[in-house]
Scaffold this active site. Structure first.
Site, short mmCIF file in Angstrom:
data_model
loop_
_atom_site.label_atom_id
_atom_site.label_comp_id
_atom_site.label_asym_id
_atom_site.label_seq_id
_atom_site.Cartn_x
_atom_site.Cartn_y
_atom_site.Cartn_z
N LYS A 246 30.62 37.16 35.37
CA LYS A 246 31.72 37.68 36.19
C LYS A 246 32.63 38.61 35.39
CE LYS A 246 33.71 33.78 37.38
NZ LYS A 246 32.87 32.77 36.73
N ARG B 22 38.98 29.42 42.80
CA ARG B 22 38.01 28.46 42.26
C ARG B 22 37.99 27.16 43.06
NH1 ARG B 22 38.01 30.56 36.63
NH2 ARG B 22 36.33 29.62 35.47
N ARG C 204 28.23 32.77 23.13
CA ARG C 204 29.17 33.78 23.63
C ARG C 204 30.31 34.01 22.64
NH1 ARG C 204 31.84 33.64 29.57
NH2 ARG C 204 32.97 31.78 28.89
N ARG D 110 35.07 30.81 22.29
CA ARG D 110 36.10 30.15 23.09
C ARG D 110 36.06 28.64 22.89
NH1 ARG D 110 36.06 32.56 29.14
NH2 ARG D 110 36.30 30.35 29.59
N ARG E 86 32.42 21.95 32.62
CA ARG E 86 32.79 23.11 33.45
C ARG E 86 31.76 23.36 34.55
NH1 ARG E 86 33.07 27.40 29.11
NH2 ARG E 86 33.65 28.88 30.74
P1 AMP Z 1 37.46 31.64 32.84
O1 AMP Z 1 37.82 32.58 31.75
O2 AMP Z 1 37.52 32.27 34.22
O3 AMP Z 1 36.17 30.91 32.60
O4 AMP Z 1 38.61 30.52 32.86
C1 AMP Z 1 38.83 29.67 31.74
C2 AMP Z 1 39.51 28.40 32.17
O5 AMP Z 1 40.79 28.71 32.74
C3 AMP Z 1 38.79 27.60 33.26
O6 AMP Z 1 37.79 26.75 32.75
C4 AMP Z 1 39.97 26.82 33.85
O7 AMP Z 1 40.35 25.75 33.01
C5 AMP Z 1 41.08 27.84 33.81
N1 AMP Z 1 41.11 28.65 35.05
C6 AMP Z 1 40.84 29.97 35.18
N2 AMP Z 1 40.96 30.36 36.46
C7 AMP Z 1 41.31 29.26 37.16
C8 AMP Z 1 41.55 29.00 38.54
N3 AMP Z 1 41.45 29.97 39.46
N4 AMP Z 1 41.88 27.73 38.88
C9 AMP Z 1 41.98 26.74 37.97
N5 AMP Z 1 41.75 26.91 36.67
C10 AMP Z 1 41.41 28.16 36.25
#
Ligand code: AMP
Length: 207
Positions: free
Chosen positions: A14, A89, A123, A153, A164
């Site tokens: 994404k 999400r 990654r 990360r 996740r």
């Molecule tokens: P990402 O970089 O999109 O994988 O987001 C990293 C982490 O941020 C996720 O695993 C969640 O813990 C948190 N996070 C990001 N976006 C959301 C969302 N829309 N709702 C809840 N938690 C989020």
């Protein structure tokens, strides 16, 4: 005007596709994950609240995410469209988004879990938003975009990746049905291989 939502499991690509779309159509790339990571780095109140959830691979509570995105969408640079990456999400987030935005298209990037686990294993990310993989950079961890040092990360550790993906299945995958019923969702098969090939498919959807 294009208001785009990207759906897909963590590691489906994404962020990479969102950055390409933002560049091609000159619209802001709004990643809730990036916003949280920036806040954690800067030590803000929001960052402190979000950190324990993120490090454990859990979702940050809806109450902390929804207003944040609603505010972001009201900023001037989002007037002519935007790409949302990592939001919504949960169904509650999608319903909240429907109240404040008119989403033109939802692109669901699909990739099997086995491939995702391989990818997240190596990654590397950069504070500038760039993403790469150890297999591409070799020993150097230099960001090809800005030259800073890339890092793994905290939530890409194998046990956290499993958490996740489970949360994705339980809380985020239902959005595929939610948007499927609305009729504005298109699925892109990311097993076609390279970033460029996936982007070709994405562009076809957007044109
Ligand atoms: P990402 O970089 O999109 O994988 O987001 C990293 C982490 O941020 C996720 O695993 C969640 O813990 C948190 N996070 C990001 N976006 C959301 C969302 N829309 N709702 C809840 N938690 C989020």
């Amino acid at each position: 005007m294009k208001n785009i939502v990207l759906l897909g499991a963590p590691g489906a690509g994404k962020g990479t596709q969102a950055a390409l779309i933002a560049n091609e159509y000159n619209i802001p790339h709004i990643s809730t994950g990036d916003i949280f990571r920036k806040n954690i780095k800067e030590g803000t109140e929001l960052g402190k609240l979000a950190k324990s959830y993120i490090d454990a691979g859990q979702l940050v509570p809806d109450s902390l995410v929804i207003d944040l995105v609603a505010d972001r969408l009201r900023q001037d640079d989002a007037k002519n469209g935007y790409i949302l990456d990592g939001f919504p999400r949960t169904i509650a987030q999608a319903e909240a988004l429907d109240k404040v935005a008119d989403i033109s298209v939802v692109i669901d990037i699909e990739l099997p879990f086995e491939t995702i686990i391989e990818r997240l294993g190596g990654r590397l990310v950069c504070m500038c938003g760039e993403t790469s993989h150890v297999s591409l950079l070799g020993d150097s961890k230099t960001c090809p975009k800005c030259g800073a040092e890339m890092y793994v990360r905290e939530d890409d550790k194998p046990e956290t990746v499993r958490a996740r993906l489970e949360i994705y299945e339980r809380q985020t995958a239902p959005l595929v049905e939610y948007y499927g019923k609305k009729g504005n969702m298109v699925t892109v098969d990311a097993t076609v291989g390279t970033i460029e090939k996936v982007f070709e498919q994405v562009k076809k959807v957007l044109e």
